[in-house]
Design an enzyme around this catalytic site. Structure first.
Site, PDB file in Angstrom:
ATOM      1  CG  HIS A  43      -6.192  -1.209 -10.742  1.00  0.00           C
ATOM      2  ND1 HIS A  43      -5.990  -1.968  -9.612  1.00  0.00           N
ATOM      3  CD2 HIS A  43      -5.814   0.051 -10.409  1.00  0.00           C
ATOM      4  CE1 HIS A  43      -5.508  -1.206  -8.643  1.00  0.00           C
ATOM      5  NE2 HIS A  43      -5.394   0.018  -9.105  1.00  0.00           N
ATOM      6  CE1 TYR A  46     -13.103  -1.900  -7.962  1.00  0.00           C
ATOM      7  CE2 TYR A  46     -12.866   0.067  -9.296  1.00  0.00           C
ATOM      8  CZ  TYR A  46     -12.581  -0.642  -8.147  1.00  0.00           C
ATOM      9  OH  TYR A  46     -11.775  -0.086  -7.194  1.00  0.00           O
ATOM     10  CB  SER A  88      -5.159  -3.834  -3.275  1.00  0.00           C
ATOM     11  OG  SER A  88      -5.556  -3.515  -4.603  1.00  0.00           O
ATOM     12  CG  HIS A  89       0.033  -0.133  -4.442  1.00  0.00           C
ATOM     13  ND1 HIS A  89       1.242   0.483  -4.623  1.00  0.00           N
ATOM     14  CD2 HIS A  89      -0.802   0.419  -5.366  1.00  0.00           C
ATOM     15  CE1 HIS A  89       1.138   1.380  -5.590  1.00  0.00           C
ATOM     16  NE2 HIS A  89      -0.091   1.358  -6.060  1.00  0.00           N
ATOM     17  CG  ASN A  90      -2.711  -6.929  -3.562  1.00  0.00           C
ATOM     18  OD1 ASN A  90      -2.486  -6.405  -2.480  1.00  0.00           O
ATOM     19  ND2 ASN A  90      -3.916  -7.364  -3.905  1.00  0.00           N
ATOM     20  CG  HIS A  91      -0.592  -7.171  -9.507  1.00  0.00           C
ATOM     21  ND1 HIS A  91      -1.748  -7.337  -8.773  1.00  0.00           N
ATOM     22  CD2 HIS A  91      -0.630  -8.107 -10.498  1.00  0.00           C
ATOM     23  CE1 HIS A  91      -2.460  -8.331  -9.309  1.00  0.00           C
ATOM     24  NE2 HIS A  91      -1.799  -8.813 -10.352  1.00  0.00           N
ATOM     25  CD  GLU A 306      -0.709   3.845 -12.786  1.00  0.00           C
ATOM     26  OE1 GLU A 306      -0.351   3.332 -11.708  1.00  0.00           O
ATOM     27  OE2 GLU A 306      -1.499   3.280 -13.571  1.00  0.00           O
ATOM     28  CD  GLN A 308       2.379   7.066  -6.418  1.00  0.00           C
ATOM     29  OE1 GLN A 308       1.847   6.933  -5.321  1.00  0.00           O
ATOM     30  NE2 GLN A 308       1.742   6.762  -7.530  1.00  0.00           N
ATOM     31  N   GLY A 531     -14.264   1.192  -1.516  1.00  0.00           N
ATOM     32  CA  GLY A 531     -13.264   0.131  -1.396  1.00  0.00           C
ATOM     33  C   GLY A 531     -12.536  -0.096  -2.696  1.00  0.00           C
ATOM     34  CB  SER A 534      -6.779  -6.363  -5.776  1.00  0.00           C
ATOM     35  OG  SER A 534      -5.556  -6.838  -6.296  1.00  0.00           O
TER      36      SER A 534
END
Length: 749
Positions: A43, A46, A88-91, A306, A308, A531, A534
């Site tokens: 994450h 890369y 992205s915030h998929n997981h 993490e 916020q 960009g 993910s």
């Protein structure tokens, strides 16, 4: 030697641990291992994609800031810059839908105002499993609620986006969030730490235990124990973020600031190491000075949290009191937690005692870089075959075209997304010109005559069948949607959503998609300014469709010349720009009638696309078109229907030519109506403007064909001289409007 189970929990492979020992010259302690684990996670580093991302075009005369900073920036004239990015915030959104989506919005907003830009618009690109599957509605409601709850509260409009529903996303939804901001081009701020002795400040919310190892969690697959990862999901507070936004923008108006960065993925660890690395400096902090909302937190927890709404900034010596006063004004504390050093090290202390000391370069520039093996997926040989003659025998194919159109309009993929976007405040700040559902989102730039159009697009079905070509189509569609609004595309950002890159077939998909994005962006003059990648988007070994999502922004010189998808008046002439090839591969029609995703995606002629887009902007600038709508999912018939909706009953009477793609008559008609050939746009123009429209199209080398007129209360479409669709607008619009909300709204008998 650290235990193998500890390394596994941290996502560190044995060979990576050996590299860590080499860099350190000793065994790392647990805090140092945790720092390496998040900075060397997929994450943050890369490590599987960097080698491919370096091939993308990232420069151009309009580019002020490319990849490598918190967001990209392009020149939009009059001394202003558009700052934008997609993340992205998929997981997190799978584990905790509301907070996962909400903190995704909060994070991308911080990326924008960290650059000195005021955020003015949001978009989102969402993917879920089929709505009939267990759990999908809960996920969708939670994600939409989180996006609305955060964006509405902080006062930034959500002006558009896209949603798709496919079984492959059932175990791993995608939540990609885009934000746009405006800044003075001369005042762009960067995330850099420099100047030995300059103060390092922590500002914003207090640190808690939420989000620890969030970056590591986002770099791993899901399994049936995913719910146990809930503590790795952050909790957001949009009201705190609003204060932080205003305070940061105010301090940026002074010259007291050296650099600033969001504490996003990997939290305090990432912000300290990346700021130091960019400035060629070191940073020394004492974690006992970090504001904490929980007792007994260890240096490990503080560095990896993490939580916020937090920022790290570096202030010039002698200006500390000024910085502190500004944050105090906004009811925020600026905590002096350390200094910039000249030794290039990240040095972490606790009450004066050193608990971690690592070279910044080892965490950033020297992170692993993998040339992973690649292999063409075996499934392609089967799914790319499409026998239209055999398909013609299907009972669904034999249904009347009008019935098929109504059915397609009633599918969640094509139907109205009003149930979603009516939960978003899209008019706050009064800049919005084109809101959700009208094509590209458009916002005016206050105190100028200009506006910015933006669109996010991607098609996982196309990329599943051909990742390189599918990615090219995503770039073209995003840019085309911006051009349909009357804007000239300027630049792009990407969010690359794929499965496990350690599987050669997934790595091949990713590499092919990046190749396609690069080719399309070079051809269309839309460099990539930043960009997100993910990976590991799969559950129990089942990967999502390869899904590159592209965000494109464009500039309108005159905000009052924006174009929408809606027909504007009866009696206007309908013109089709571009050529239809009757391509059904990967189409929504094929999925509907056959339940399959197969065939070859539509061909993309980049030369034709390059001619079409500036033509659209020119026609809009000279007020020669009244509406414009891209032909995409569902083909020409769906595009025409959508152009009739939200128009107070302006229908259309259209005649299109037969497209000979197969011997079977039903397929022949279906290909003409529902084929998804690229580089096509339906426009409408006043009768006295049509000849000029057609002439200009000819001069630009763009095929233009008059296919009908607006008017009446129905949509009639003839193919080859025979009327095959004749539906009342009320019936068509009802099917389209109910497509999504019928799953959520309980009807009273």
């Amino acid at each position: 030697m650290i235990d193998a189970a500890v390394l596994e929990r941290h996502g560190i492979k044995p060979d990576e641990y050996d590299r860590i020992v080499t860099f350190m010259g000793r065994e790392p302690n647990l805090t140092e291992l945790g720092i390496f684990s998040v900075m060397w996670s997929e994450h943050c580093s890369y490590k599987s994609s960097r080698v491919h991302l370096k091939t993308l075009p990232t420069t151009g005369p309009q580019v002020l800031q490319g990849p490598g900073e918190n967001a990209g920036a392009v020149d939009i004239g009059e001394g202003l810059a558009a700052v934008f990015k997609i993340e992205s915030h998929n997981h997190p959104s799978f584990i905790e839908p509301y907070q996962g989506a909400a903190t995704g919005v909060g994070g991308i907003i911080r990326d924008i105002f960290t650059m000195g830009a005021r955020p003015i618009a949001l978009l989102n690109s969402l993917r879920f499993g089929s709505l009939g599957e267990p759990g999908t509605r809960r996920l969708l409601e939670g994600v939409v609620g989180g996006i609305a709850g955060y964006g509405n509260s902080i006062g930034i409009p959500t002006v558009g986006g896209e949603i798709a529903f496919e079984p492959s996303y059932a175990g791993n939804p995608l939540v990609n969030v885009f934000c746009l901001g405006i800044a003075k081009a001369s005042d762009i701020i960067k995330g850099v730490a420099s100047g030995t002795g300059n103060a390092v400040y922590y500002v914003g919310a207090k640190t808690g235990r939420d989000g620890i190892h969030g970056a590591t969690m986002a770099s791993a697959e899901f399994d049936d124990k995913s719910a146990e990862k809930r503590p790795a999901v952050q909790v957001g507070d949009p009201f705190m973020e609003k204060l932080l936004l205003e305070a940061c923008l105010e301090v940026m108006q002074t010259d007291a600031l050296v650099g600033i960065q969001d504490m996003g993925a990997a939290g305090l660890t990432c912000s300290t190491t990346e700021m130091g690395s960019r400035g060629g400096a070191g940073i020394e902090i004492d974690v006992s000075l970090v504001p904490q909302r929980e007792t007994g937190m260890t240096p490990y927890e503080i560095m990896l949290s993490e939580s916020q709404e937090r920022m790290l900034l570096v202030a010039k010596q002698g200006r500390e009191a000024e910085v502190e006063r500004i944050f105090e004004k906004w009811d925020l504390h600026a905590s002096h937690i350390g200094e910039v050093t000249s030794d290039g090290l990240l040095r972490v202390k606790e009450r004066g005692a050193v608990v971690a000391e690592i070279p910044n370069g080892a965490l950033t520039d020297e992170a692993p870089l993998y040339h992973r093996p690649m292999a063409v997926p075996e499934y392609l040989a089967e799914v790319r075959r499409l026998d239209l003659d055999a398909l013609a025998s299907s009972s669904e194919v034999g249904r009347p075209a009008g019935e098929v159109l109504l059915a397609l309009l009633g599918t969640p993929a094509i139907g109205s997304k009003r149930w979603v976007y009516r939960q978003y405040d899209h008019m706050v700040r009064t800049n919005t010109i084109n809101g959700p559902g009208m094509g590209a989102g458009v916002v005016r730039i206050k105190e100028t005559n200009r506006a910015i159009a933006m669109s996010v697009d991607g098609n996982g079905r196309y990329c599943y069948l051909d990742p390189r070509h599918g990615a090219m189509l995503a770039v073209a569609e995003a840019a085309r949607n911006v051009a349909c609004a009357g804007a000239r595309p300027l630049a792009a950002t990407n969010c690359l959503n794929f499965g496990n890159p350690e599987r050669p077939t997934i790595m091949w998909q990713l590499a092919q998609a990046v190749e396609g994005i690069g080719e399309a962006c070079r051809a269309l003059g839309t460099p990539i300014t930043g960009g997100n990648v993910s990976l590991y988007n799969e559950t129990d070994g089942r990967a999502i469709y390869p899904t590159p999502v592209i965000g494109v922004i464009g500039l309108l010189e005159h905000a009052d010349r924006v174009v929408t998808r809606r027909f504007q008046a009866p009696g206007d002439v309908i013109v089709l720009l571009g050529e239809g090839r009757g391509e059904l591969g990967g189409s929504e029609y094929l999925k509907f009638v056959d339940g399959s995703v197969r065939g070859i995606p539509p061909v993309l002629d980049l030369g034709a696309e390059r001619a079409l887009q500036p033509l659209l902007a020119d026609l809009a600038a000279d007020r020669l078109v009244r509406s414009a709508h891209d032909c995409s999912d569902g083909g020409l018939a769906v595009t025409l229907a959508e152009s009739c909706f939200d128009t107070d009953g302006i229908g259309a009477d259209v005649s299109i030519e037969r497209t000979a793609v197969a011997k079977a008559e039903p397929i022949n008609v279906a290909a003409a109506l529902f084929g998804e050939s690229a580089s096509r746009v339906v426009i409408s123009a006043a009768p006295d403007a049509v000849s000029e429209v057609v002439k200009r199209a000819g001069d630009a080398g763009v095929p233009a064909r008059i296919i009908g007129r607006t008017g009446g209360r129905s949509l009639r479409i003839a193919v080859g001289g025979r009327v095959v669709v004749d539906v009342m607008l009320t019936d068509a619009e009802r099917a389209w409007s109910d497509a999504l909300q019928k799953y959520f709204v309980k009807r009273v008998a």
